[in-house]
Scaffold this motif. Structure first.
Motif, short mmCIF file in Angstrom:
data_model
loop_
_atom_site.label_atom_id
_atom_site.label_comp_id
_atom_site.label_asym_id
_atom_site.label_seq_id
_atom_site.Cartn_x
_atom_site.Cartn_y
_atom_site.Cartn_z
N PRO A 31 0.78 -1.24 0.00
CA PRO A 31 0.00 0.00 0.00
C PRO A 31 0.81 1.28 0.00
O PRO A 31 0.38 2.28 -0.58
CB PRO A 31 -0.84 -0.11 1.28
CG PRO A 31 -0.11 -1.07 2.15
CD PRO A 31 0.48 -2.06 1.19
N ASP B 78 2.16 1.87 -3.37
CA ASP B 78 1.02 2.34 -4.16
C ASP B 78 0.73 3.82 -3.86
O ASP B 78 0.38 4.57 -4.77
CB ASP B 78 -0.23 1.51 -3.85
CG ASP B 78 -0.11 0.07 -4.33
OD1 ASP B 78 0.77 -0.19 -5.19
OD2 ASP B 78 -0.88 -0.78 -3.84
N GLU C 151 0.62 6.33 -6.85
CA GLU C 151 -0.73 6.74 -7.24
C GLU C 151 -1.15 8.10 -6.67
O GLU C 151 -2.04 8.75 -7.22
CB GLU C 151 -1.75 5.68 -6.81
CG GLU C 151 -1.57 4.34 -7.50
CD GLU C 151 -2.58 3.30 -7.03
OE1 GLU C 151 -3.67 3.71 -6.55
OE2 GLU C 151 -2.29 2.11 -7.14
N ALA C 152 -0.53 8.52 -5.58
CA ALA C 152 -0.97 9.76 -4.94
C ALA C 152 0.12 10.83 -4.87
O ALA C 152 -0.15 12.00 -5.14
CB ALA C 152 -1.47 9.45 -3.52
N ASP D 109 -10.27 -6.86 3.49
CA ASP D 109 -10.96 -5.58 3.45
C ASP D 109 -10.86 -4.93 4.82
O ASP D 109 -11.38 -5.46 5.80
CB ASP D 109 -12.42 -5.79 3.05
CG ASP D 109 -13.22 -4.49 3.00
OD1 ASP D 109 -12.63 -3.41 3.21
OD2 ASP D 109 -14.44 -4.56 2.76
N ILE E 200 -7.48 11.56 -3.42
CA ILE E 200 -6.97 10.27 -3.90
C ILE E 200 -7.02 9.24 -2.77
O ILE E 200 -7.39 8.08 -2.98
CB ILE E 200 -5.54 10.41 -4.45
CG1 ILE E 200 -5.53 11.31 -5.69
CG2 ILE E 200 -4.96 9.03 -4.80
CD1 ILE E 200 -4.15 11.68 -6.18
N ASP F 205 -9.07 9.19 -0.20
CA ASP F 205 -10.47 8.83 0.04
C ASP F 205 -10.98 7.86 -1.02
O ASP F 205 -11.80 6.98 -0.72
CB ASP F 205 -11.34 10.09 0.05
CG ASP F 205 -11.09 10.96 1.27
OD1 ASP F 205 -10.53 10.45 2.26
OD2 ASP F 205 -11.46 12.16 1.23
N GLU F 206 -10.50 7.99 -2.24
CA GLU F 206 -11.00 7.16 -3.34
C GLU F 206 -10.31 5.81 -3.43
O GLU F 206 -10.95 4.79 -3.71
CB GLU F 206 -10.82 7.90 -4.67
CG GLU F 206 -11.71 9.14 -4.82
CD GLU F 206 -11.40 9.90 -6.09
OE1 GLU F 206 -10.44 9.53 -6.81
OE2 GLU F 206 -12.12 10.89 -6.38
N LYS F 207 -9.00 5.78 -3.15
CA LYS F 207 -8.22 4.57 -3.42
C LYS F 207 -7.69 3.87 -2.18
O LYS F 207 -7.18 2.74 -2.28
CB LYS F 207 -7.05 4.90 -4.35
CG LYS F 207 -7.48 5.40 -5.72
CD LYS F 207 -6.28 5.58 -6.64
CE LYS F 207 -6.72 6.02 -8.03
NZ LYS F 207 -5.56 6.15 -8.96
N PHE F 208 -7.78 4.52 -1.03
CA PHE F 208 -7.20 3.94 0.19
C PHE F 208 -8.24 3.95 1.31
O PHE F 208 -8.01 4.49 2.40
CB PHE F 208 -5.93 4.69 0.59
CG PHE F 208 -4.83 4.61 -0.43
CD1 PHE F 208 -3.87 3.62 -0.36
CD2 PHE F 208 -4.78 5.50 -1.49
CE1 PHE F 208 -2.86 3.53 -1.32
CE2 PHE F 208 -3.78 5.43 -2.46
CZ PHE F 208 -2.82 4.43 -2.36
N GLU F 209 -9.38 3.34 1.05
CA GLU F 209 -10.48 3.29 2.02
C GLU F 209 -10.04 2.57 3.30
O GLU F 209 -9.40 1.52 3.24
CB GLU F 209 -11.68 2.58 1.43
CG GLU F 209 -12.49 3.42 0.46
CD GLU F 209 -13.79 2.73 0.10
OE1 GLU F 209 -14.86 3.27 0.40
OE2 GLU F 209 -13.73 1.62 -0.47
#
Length: 276
Positions: free
Chosen positions: A43, A46, A50-51, A213, A258, A260-264
């Protein structure tokens, strides 16, 4: 005429040296437009790609990211100059590793971090936990202390009043009303115990590596900032422009969007909560 020739030669030398100096400054400026990141695979790698990297690239940087599979090499690579910044560790680890290896490293900014959680394939919520249940917990001191604080927050144990929350151990439990039987294992093995034991404490990075999850946890850690990961650089680079730009992009609204969208499920640091 001799004086004129001498003056001309002197001016030529000064001009040449100035041009060389300017070239070095330009080279330095160009070098600072490349940021070599390092992160452990998963993560936080990532998060860099990604961010953080896309936002730095908007500022004109070229960003590379080297993935590591251990927690030793990223700091050594940073200290010896192979990296400009890394992202993988919390404050306690950073400070203890730097002291042990005589490295001069400092944090730039704390980032959202995957929290430890209580997971179970047996129970749907904390209230359902039965007396005598078994629970997998980490056997290393740092993660064990975190696990015990979560258990106390959820009312499953009571710890000594004067216990240091960063150093709590099983010996500090004064009440265990559910008579939970603790199974201590290496933190990386805890995802496997979700099915073999009644409950298991799983650090966020290992939960994600096992494709769990985070939001399926019975409870997630209200993580102290000391346990959240941070971007680190060599201390001498703290005031460098690239370090300031890293801090700026992490503090941006675009970065939070980002996340909030990809790292819930990632817990946000205090500075980010205060801005909401």
């Amino acid at each position: 005429m001799k004086k004129i020739v001498t003056l001309f030669a002197a001016l030529t030398i000064i001009t040449f040296l100035s041009a060389c100096g300017g070239g070095e400054e330009n080279a330095d400026a160009e070098e600072k437009k490349t940021i070599r990141f390092g992160a452990t695979s998963g993560p936080y790698s990532d998060m860099v790609t990604e961010a953080i990297a896309p936002l730095l690239e908007e500022k004109g940087y070229e960003v590379t990211n080297k993935e590591f599979t251990d927690y030793v090499q990223p700091n050594k690579a940073l200290a010896n100059g192979d990296l400009d910044a890394n992202l993988f560790q919390h404050k306690i680890y950073l400070e203890s590793f730097a002291e042990e290896h005589n490295l001069d490293l400092s944090e730039v900014i704390i980032v959202p971090t995957a929290p430890m959680g209580i997971y179970s394939s047996e129970y749907k919520d904390i209230e359902s936990v039965e007396t005598g249940s078994t629970m997998g917990i980490p056997n290393d001191p740092t993660n064990l202390a975190r696990a015990l604080i979560i258990l106390e927050d959820e009312g499953l144990v009571t710890l000594k009043e004067d216990v240091d929350p960063l150093r709590a151990s099983l010996n500090d439990i004064v009440e265990n009303p559910k008579e939970i039987q603790f199974v201590e294992v290496e933190a990386g093995q805890l995802p496997r115990l979700v099915d073999s034991e009644d409950l298991s404490m799983v650090p966020g990075n290992y939960a994600l590596a096992a494709e769990m999850d985070l939001l399926s946890a019975l409870a997630l850690e209200d993580m102290p900032d000391d346990y959240r990961n941070r971007v680190a650089v060599k201390t001498e680079d703290l005031d460098a422009q690239f370090a300031k730009d890293i801090k700026e992009v992490v503090e941006s609204e675009e970065f939070e969007q980002i996340i909030d969208e990809k790292f819930e499920g990632f817990g946000k640091p205090q500075w980010m909560k205060e801005e909401e």
